[in-house]
Design an enzyme around this catalytic site. Structure first.
Site, short mmCIF file in Angstrom:
data_model
loop_
_atom_site.label_atom_id
_atom_site.label_comp_id
_atom_site.label_asym_id
_atom_site.label_seq_id
_atom_site.Cartn_x
_atom_site.Cartn_y
_atom_site.Cartn_z
N GLY A 16 0.79 -1.22 0.00
CA GLY A 16 0.00 0.00 0.00
C GLY A 16 0.82 1.27 0.00
O GLY A 16 0.43 2.26 0.64
N LYS A 191 6.52 -10.22 14.23
CA LYS A 191 7.94 -10.43 14.00
C LYS A 191 8.54 -9.20 13.32
O LYS A 191 8.09 -8.77 12.25
CB LYS A 191 8.17 -11.67 13.15
CG LYS A 191 7.83 -12.98 13.85
CD LYS A 191 8.76 -13.22 15.05
CE LYS A 191 8.47 -14.55 15.72
NZ LYS A 191 9.37 -14.78 16.89
N THR A 192 9.58 -8.64 13.93
CA THR A 192 10.20 -7.41 13.41
C THR A 192 11.41 -7.67 12.52
O THR A 192 11.93 -6.75 11.90
CB THR A 192 10.64 -6.50 14.58
OG1 THR A 192 11.68 -7.16 15.32
CG2 THR A 192 9.47 -6.19 15.50
N LYS A 193 11.88 -8.92 12.47
CA LYS A 193 13.11 -9.22 11.72
C LYS A 193 13.01 -8.83 10.23
O LYS A 193 13.98 -8.28 9.68
CB LYS A 193 13.46 -10.69 11.87
CG LYS A 193 14.86 -11.05 11.38
CD LYS A 193 15.95 -10.40 12.23
CE LYS A 193 16.06 -11.09 13.58
NZ LYS A 193 17.17 -10.53 14.40
N CYS A 383 -17.97 1.96 -21.36
CA CYS A 383 -17.08 1.63 -22.47
C CYS A 383 -17.58 0.38 -23.19
O CYS A 383 -18.56 0.44 -23.91
CB CYS A 383 -15.64 1.49 -21.95
SG CYS A 383 -14.40 1.57 -23.27
N GLU A 407 -14.49 -6.20 -33.20
CA GLU A 407 -13.47 -6.68 -32.26
C GLU A 407 -13.66 -8.17 -31.99
O GLU A 407 -12.69 -8.90 -31.81
CB GLU A 407 -13.56 -5.90 -30.94
CG GLU A 407 -12.52 -6.32 -29.91
CD GLU A 407 -12.61 -5.54 -28.61
OE1 GLU A 407 -11.72 -5.72 -27.76
OE2 GLU A 407 -13.57 -4.75 -28.43
N HIS A 520 -14.99 6.71 -19.42
CA HIS A 520 -14.77 6.08 -18.11
C HIS A 520 -15.01 7.11 -17.00
O HIS A 520 -14.07 7.77 -16.53
CB HIS A 520 -13.35 5.53 -18.02
CG HIS A 520 -13.13 4.30 -18.82
ND1 HIS A 520 -13.33 3.03 -18.32
CD2 HIS A 520 -12.76 4.13 -20.12
CE1 HIS A 520 -13.07 2.13 -19.25
NE2 HIS A 520 -12.73 2.78 -20.36
N GLU A 522 -15.49 6.70 -13.93
CA GLU A 522 -14.88 6.34 -12.65
C GLU A 522 -13.55 7.05 -12.41
O GLU A 522 -13.14 7.24 -11.26
CB GLU A 522 -14.68 4.82 -12.54
CG GLU A 522 -13.66 4.22 -13.49
CD GLU A 522 -14.23 3.78 -14.83
OE1 GLU A 522 -13.64 2.89 -15.47
OE2 GLU A 522 -15.26 4.35 -15.24
#
Length: 553
Positions: A16, A191-193, A383, A407, A520, A522
């Site tokens: 992220g 676990k931090t390793k 679309c 297409e 589009h 969005e």
């Protein structure tokens, strides 16, 4: 002078970084700073335009027509600055530029090498991207470096960032490193390793992070933060816990509460106004306290990887916020509809067919269109979804039984949807294309404005005109439009120059809410404002649900 924040990632990909970078940008913008973001992708592709959605996820299209990484969508949703082509570049673009210069003789016979030529070019691209920001000269440019520390592909970008930080001098650049702190269930502890090793790898390159963002499925206890601080040589207050939450729009507040923006401003010697995150708090409040609930079916062929529809999913969430309606998205594999029929759609309050490419699964999508039209369920086709709605209408209403897109069937006698061979780009230049054109960079791309037909549902949603972004090669064939209109279909928006159909709908006498758009929408939706088309779609889904409930009562 613009200051730079470089965001790197370690241990694994998909932690992220884009959300973290966008959230930091949102906080800094709320403090009155002008902010832009850049994404550096280490792959050799020139852009993601021809990459499989299963490998890359969504391709986000900018206003100026660039096919870019989906993280640019997050950037635009979190801050007010619009992204451009210069905000995203790849290894492919860097090498393409350097080789072009070498062929011209710009290097005066020198041996062209990764250092300094490639790294210098990366720095030039970064500074050019920051300078092109739509907000004017930015106070801060946040640069997300794709990939994971340790990947061979990322090394030139990390080296360029190191050199750039050194060249700019103290308090002009800082580094934020996003890493993973996994919870091991059998041991019952974090676990931090992996984080320690990731930071060690980064320091071997010559970069010492100023801030660590530690991803985990839960808040990281103070003892673990102290351990990370000790072994990573990062101050304890700069070890920030980033745990899983149910909405990405909670991240700005989470990072601000732990002082990320304060640390960045101190390192860069910035003294802006205090952060004001009330808007984000209000959005989260609305998202978590809806008054209604609807279920929308998204019919596609990439449903196993929802990253392929990232902006679309977020646009529906934005509509959810602004209509006080919880939107449940049900992902439906279009190939299953071809095999099993459309009975699985009966409980839906609305149907959405998104964009896509290729023949596979198209007949299942057409079956979903037919169901929505005949059952009077709200339908939104985007679309390809618009093109398939036109094909279904041509076949089942107008009687053109062989109607298809070239297409999917190049030999169909009823080419209701066909390749655009000539059109105008955003600068007014004529673009030409044939069936043999390269796939990369040959689509109709970017934002274009067109007028809307008065008295239509489109006008009720958008107003007098629409300005949206495109990414497609095929269009509804004007030769068949008179027959389609005679059957009742309405072309509610057209491009002013080429007269290409941009929106279609069915009149209220045929269907309560049936809309197809060639663009589009969005890509322009934000959590701040939502989007008029998606808000109208969700409201139509709610109305459909209430009508059904009334009929049963």
């Amino acid at each position: 002078m613009t200051k730079y924040v470089f965001v790197t990632g370690g241990v694994v990909s998909s932690l992220g970084k884009g959300i973290a970078a966008a959230s930091l940008a949102a906080i800094l913008e709320s403090r009155g700073l002008k902010v832009t973001l850049l994404k550096l992708d280490p792959y050799i592709n020139v852009d993601p335009g021809t990459m499989s959605p299963f490998q890359h996820g969504e391709v986000f299209v900018t206003e100026d027509g660039a096919e870019t990484d989906l993280d640019l969508g997050h950037y635009e949703r979190f801050i007010s600055t619009k992204m451009r082509k210069a905000n995203n570049f790849t290894t492919g673009q860097i090498y393409e530029s350097v080789i072009r210069k070498e062929r011209r003789g710009d290097y005066l016979g020198k041996t062209v090498q990764v250092i300094p030529h490639i790294t210098n070019e990366i720095q030039a691209f970064i500074e050019r991207g920051a300078a092109s920001a739509t907000c004017g000269e930015p106070d801060v440019a946040i640069v997300e470096i794709g990939g994971t520390v340790g990947d061979i592909e990322s090394l030139p970008f990390l080296e360029a960032a190191r050199q750039m930080s050194l060249r700019l001098g103290r308090n002009s650049a800082c580094f934020v490193h996003l890493t993973l702190v996994p919870f091991i269930a059998t041991a019952g502890e974090l676990k931090t390793k992996p984080t320690q090793h990731s930071v060690q790898k980064l320091r071997e390159i010559g970069i010492s992070p100023h801030v660590l963002l530690c991803r985990a499925d839960r808040p990281i206890p103070d003892d673990e933060s102290k351990k990370i601080s000790l072994f990573s040589n990062v101050p304890e207050d700069a070890v920030i816990s980033v745990w899983d939450v149910d909405s990405i729009y909670k991240i700005p507040q989470m990072l601000h509460d732990q002082g990320l923006d304060r640390l960045i401003c101190e390192e860069l010697r910035l003294d802006p106004q205090p952060a004001d995150l009330r808007m984000w708090a209000a959005l989260v409040e609305k998202l978590q306290n809806p008054k209604h609930e609807v279920t929308i079916g998204m019919v596609g062929k990439y449903v196993d990887l929802t990253e392929s529809y990232k902006s679309l999913i977020e646009a529906l969430r934005h509509a959810s916020i602004h209509t006080s309606t919880k939107v449940n998205i049900e992902y439906i594999d279009s190939e299953e509809l071809e095999t099993n029929g459309t009975a699985s759609l009966a409980h839906l309050d609305a149907v959405l067919v998104p964009g896509g490419f290729g023949r596979r699964g198209t007949e299942g999508k057409i079956a979903a269109v037919r169901y929505a039209r005949e059952a009077k369920v709200p339908y939104l086709g985007i679309c390809l979804g618009m093109q398939l709605a036109v094909i279904e209408f041509a076949r089942d209403v107008v009687g053109l039984k062989q109607a298809n897109s070239t297409e999917f069937d190049p030999n169909t006698p009823e080419r209701v949807v066909a390749l655009i061979t000539e059109w105008y780009d955003r600068e007014g230049k004529v673009e030409k294309r044939t069936e043999d054109s390269d796939l990369g960079g040959t689509m109709r791309l970017g934002s274009q404005r067109c007028p809307i037909k008065p008295g239509t549902l489109a006008e009720a949603i958008y107003g007098k005109d629409v300005n949206e972004r495109h990414r497609h090669r095929y269009e509804v064939n004007n030769r068949f439009v008179p027959q389609l209109e005679a059957g009742g279909l309405v072309i509610s928006a057209r491009t002013p120059s080429e007269d290409l159909p941009e929106m279609m709908e069915l009149p209220s006498t045929m269907h309560p809410w049936f809309v197809g758009v060639q663009f589009h929408p969005e890509f322009t939706s934000t959590p701040r404002d939502g989007h008029p088309l998606f808000k109208s779609f969700v409201q139509a889904a709610l109305a459909c649900q209430q009508t059904r409930a009334g009929a049963k009562a």
